[in-house]
Design an enzyme around this catalytic site. Structure first.
Site: not given
Lengths: 485, 453
Positions: A215-216
């Site tokens: 993810g981020s």
């Protein structure tokens, strides 16, 4: 008659000669084949006929041996089984050995040639060396902090010393007691089945052997690539990135969880985790640049061993532009182990000089003589030293101003990055909350710890706040323990 | 007659060599006591409690046998008795060693008791049998007794697939063991009496001279009955032994190579027929051809595979007494598979030493056959020597995978009362004939000769 008696005698003696020749064949020329037959119990009996060497944490053994008095005499015991299971693995008479028990098996069981000063003499006398000892780099306080901070949650923590690559903590929850599998009875078989069938997969080492979409948290890698390739030269300049961002070559529109991302600077986009900005930056860096940077951090390496084998973290080498854009924000096929993400944090903390992560500080023979010791070594220069200072700034900003405020430690410089990832069909699976970070004590010359935390969190929703919400406090506890111990 | 004129002049006094025998006996008993100590030290780290009893017992047996030989067979070959004592003592050491792995099955003491009985019979034979030629007169009585002994186990239940046991008053006996001596005496006697007729009378077919049925008939009939009975009882090792003994004696008696050819041909046909038709034998042949097939099939290793593992584990020098794992063989580790323990713990070196002991024993037996002048004595000596050689080959070859495995006792080494007693009688007979052979030129012999003639 005399002649025939002689011939009969010669025949009888030929029979004896045939026996001696056949015995020579079995005992001298083909004995290895017989010795190595899996149904031949002798090697197993010899292996468990002596006390297995111990694994040490901070000078204290975390393992032991129990005399069962059975044919396979000594069984492995563990002092703090579930706490250190992701470090030790198990050493079972039925199921073999894994992780450190497996990787250091020859030393622990006394068959490592390094243990024998005169191997040829040992072959003749059939001497078996007592098992050697393995001293790990684990710091008990950090390990305890990570284990208790994870608590009942399902997840993992990997903590490194960025300057040396020493692994300070390796935790996976829920855990199990590897001592349950040591023996060779039906009880062990039942436990094995129970543990393997458990939905929470307690025997899975999530820190090393499970990959998650980062993810981020992956935006650290994308930022490094953007800075290194010159796509971004000024972290505070506007980026000309629209909201929503249309993925190249598709009509799919990507938006953000937060407001104010349109044309946001790299610093702001990093602090507030703007997907649109990073997807666009990723597209501009391109497939080759992104993959190159990711691989410098350790992605796509199937052979990483600490010496327990670490699963390969993946970034696809051939993708269309839309997939590249998604990969740049840690989605699509990009996956990483918690250790890999700790290495990303450690690389930033150590100014791009990524050290070889290792779990074994040194090994000794039974008398304490050092057999081997691990010295810090560089794995790779992951990005330009000039980029390093900017990346550090960005990560510090996340904790000071952005989504990672929960990781702040008073009196220390902390840099971090949150992340959340959905998975499963229609994102129906448990979401993952990530936090990767490093911390530098006020009076220290350089960061003393880098951490990656992943929590398989039912409460985490799509936004990045949850990475900061459930994972960041765990990272803080681990970093605080590392800085104070 | 030239022989007679030479021997009637006792120009050279033949040395009796009893001192050599005594010295070798001391060495043999010493080696066995050392082995016994070694087992105790290796397994428990202490000297075994009853080492004095054991050493004293074996020493006393050896001494008694030696005195009997010194008094009654002063010219006997000095190697026979010490080798027998060494092998018997070594067997006791190996059995005692395996006893340590099976706390509920102690066999060493029983084996020592049987060895005592064996030595007692040895002394009895040496003392009572003054001249081996007396036995010729009882040849037909012996053959009847042999057949009776062979038939006896049919009336008793089978044990582990073989019907070879007789149980009387708590004792288990294997009558076939005793029968082999009786048959050897019969074969030797009959062939000695009829060897000319066998060799020179009868038809000639191609290059083979066949004897007349009248001469050959009885011996083939008795051989067929013996082998037939044994096949019925599934005692294949012993039937192989009888067959081999028969062929060897026939060859030595007649000097006809053709008999070897016919014998081997019959053996091959018989072995093939039995091997493919009889399920028990068929499985033994399959195990021999593919010793690890059961492992691949997931059914675990056979005894033969375990035996091969044990030999391989021994290597060149062995693990040392008490430090191997031959007990993994399980059932019959102390009897049929005793050699595997020797192979694992004493290594190829120890194993070759054991084979060499048997080879010397056989060679000395054959030497007696060469030295004797009466055909019966010659055939008897060769017969007894080849019984030992064939038996060693059949069982040692079986447990090392050289030939299909058939249950049989390793002479002197293996646990088993009947076997150890029988072997002592064989040694007694060899001692008797060897003393006769070497003492032929002596006063003792010439005083006997006129009575015989």
């Amino acid at each position: 008659m005399t002649r025939h008696i002689r011939r009969a005698a010669a025949f009888c003696l030929l029979l004896m000669l045939a026996l001696a020749l056949n015995a020579t064949r079995i005992q001298v020329f083909q004995n290895d084949t017989y010795d190595g037959n899996p149904a031949n119990r002798r090697q197993t009996i010899a292996r468990y006929g002596q006390v297995r060497g111990d694994i040490f944490v901070d000078g204290r053994p975390i393992t032991g041996s129990k005399d069962t008095g059975e044919q396979l005499r000594y069984e492995r015991t563990y002092r703090y089984g579930p706490l250190y299971a992701p470090v030790t693995g198990y050493a079972s008479q039925t199921y073999g050995s894994t992780l450190l028990e497996g990787a250091q098996d020859r030393l622990l069981s006394g068959t490592d040639p390094l243990l024998a000063p005169f191997p040829l003499l040992d072959d003749v006398t059939r001497a078996r060396r007592p098992g050697g000892a393995v001293h790990t780099t684990i710091v008990p306080a950090v390990q305890h902090a990570a284990y208790s901070a994870l608590g009942d949650k399902q997840g993992a923590v990997a903590a490194l010393d960025p300057a040396t690559g020493e692994i300070l903590a390796l935790v996976s929850t829920p855990s199990y007691d590897p001592g349950l599998l040591s023996g060779n009875g039906t009880t062990e078989a039942q436990r094995w089945t129970t543990l393997n069938n458990a939905a929470s997969k307690p025997m899975l080492n999530r820190a090393l052997r499970q990959t998650y979409p980062p993810g981020s948290a992956f935006k650290v890698v994308t930022a490094a690539a953007a800075l290194d390739t010159g796509v971004v030269t000024d972290v505070d300049a506007r980026t000309h990135s629209p909201v929503p961002f249309t993925l190249p070559g598709t009509s799919t529109r990507l938006s953000n969880e937060v407001e104010g991302c349109e044309n946001a600077s790299l610093r702001a986009a990093f602090e507030w985790s703007c997907n649109t900005v990073f997807a666009k930056l990723g597209s501009e860096v391109g497939l080759a640049g992104l993959v190159d940077t990711a691989e410098r951090f350790g992605f796509n390496d199937p052979d990483l061993k600490i010496p327990s084998p670490v699963s390969r973290s993946n970034m696809d080498r051939s993708m269309d532009p839309a997939q590249v854009a998604l990969s740049a924000i840690g989605q699509y096929d990009t996956t990483a182990t918690p250790l890999q993400m700790a290495m990303v944090a450690a690389a930033v903390a150590n100014n791009g000089d990524l050290k070889v992560p290792h779990l074994v500080e040194r090994t000794t023979d039974a008398s304490g003589r050092t057999v081997s010791s691990t010295h810090p070594a560089s794995l790779r220069q992951t990005f330009n030293p000039g980029t390093a200072a900017l990346l550090k700034e960005l990560m510090v900003g996340v904790v000071k101003e952005g989504t990672g405020a929960n990781a702040a430690i008073p009196g220390a410089v902390v840099g971090g990055k949150t992340g959340t990832a959905q998975h499963g069909i229609g994102n129906a699976g448990l979401p993952y909350a990530w936090f990767i970070s490093w911390a530098q004590a006020k009076d220290a010359a350089q960061p003393g710890v880098a951490v990656a935390v992943v929590v398989e969190d039912a409460a985490a929703d799509r936004d990045d706040i949850s990475g900061g919400g459930s994972a960041a406090p765990i990272a803080r506890a681990v970093m605080r323990a590392a800085l104070t111990s | 007659m030239t022989d007679r004129t030479e021997t009637s002049v006792p120009a050279v006094q033949v040395p009796k060599r009893r001192g050599t025998e005594l010295a070798l006996l001391v060495l043999a008993v010493g080696l066995c006591v050392y082995g016994y100590l070694h087992v105790g030290l290796a397994v428990y780290g202490t000297v075994p409690r009853n080492v004095a009893d054991y050493g004293g017992g074996l020493g006393a047996l050896a001494l008694l046998a030696h005195v009997a030989v010194r008094l009654r067979a002063p010219y006997a070959d000095p190697l026979l008795l010490p080798i027998a004592v060494l092998l018997n003592g070594l067997g006791l050491v190996l059995i005692y060693r395996l006893d340590q792995e099976t706390p509920h099955d102690q066999a060493a003491l029983a084996q020592l008791t049987w060895s005592t009985a064996g030595v007692a019979l040895f002394i009895l034979v040496v003392v009572v049998l003054r001249d081996h030629r007396v036995l010729q007169g009882y040849a037909y009585l012996f053959v009847v007794a042999a057949l009776a002994l062979l038939l006896a186990p049919i009336f008793f239940p089978a044990v582990n697939g073989a019907r070879i046991w007789v149980r009387i008053a708590g004792f288990s006996l294997q009558p076939a063991e005793f029968a082999k001596i009786l048959l050897a005496v019969f074969f030797a006697s009959y062939l000695a009496a009829n060897r000319n007729a066998l060799a020179y009378a009868g038809k000639r077919v191609w290059k083979l001279q066949f004897p007349t049925g009248r001469v050959l008939g009885p011996i083939v009939a008795i051989w067929l009955i013996s082998v037939g009975v044994l096949i019925l009882e599934r005692d294949l090792g012993t039937s192989l032994l009888f067959f081999g003994l028969f062929v060897v004696l026939l060859y030595v008696a007649t000097g006809r190579t053709g008999w070897i050819a016919v014998g081997l041909l019959l053996a091959c046909v018989g072995a093939f027929a039995v091997g493919s038709l009889e399920p028990h034998v068929h499985s033994r042949v399959q195990d021999w051809l593919h010793p690890f097939a059961t492992i691949d099939a997931g059914r675990g290793p056979t005894q033969l595979a375990q035996s091969l593992f044990a030999f391989a584990a021994g290597g060149l020098l062995g693990t040392g007494l008490g430090q191997g794992h031959s007990s993994l063989i399980g059932f019959a580790a102390k009897s049929d598979f005793i050699l595997a323990t020797a192979g694992e713990e004493l290594g190829l070196t120890g194993l070759c030493a054991i084979f060499l002991l048997y080879a010397v024993l056989v060679a000395r037996g054959c030497k007696v056959g060469l030295a004797l002048r009466d055909p019966f004595g010659r055939l008897l000596a060769i017969g007894l020597a080849s019984i030992l050689a064939l038996q060693v080959f059949v069982i040692a070859g079986g447990v090392t995978g050289l030939i299909p495995l058939t249950g049989m006792a390793m002479p002197f080494l293996a646990q088993g009362g009947s076997s150890v007693v029988t072997n002592w009688i064989i040694i007694a007979l060899l001692v008797r004939v060897s003393s006769y052979a070497r003492g032929q030129s002596d006063v003792y012999d010439s005083s006997q000769l006129p009575e015989e003639d």
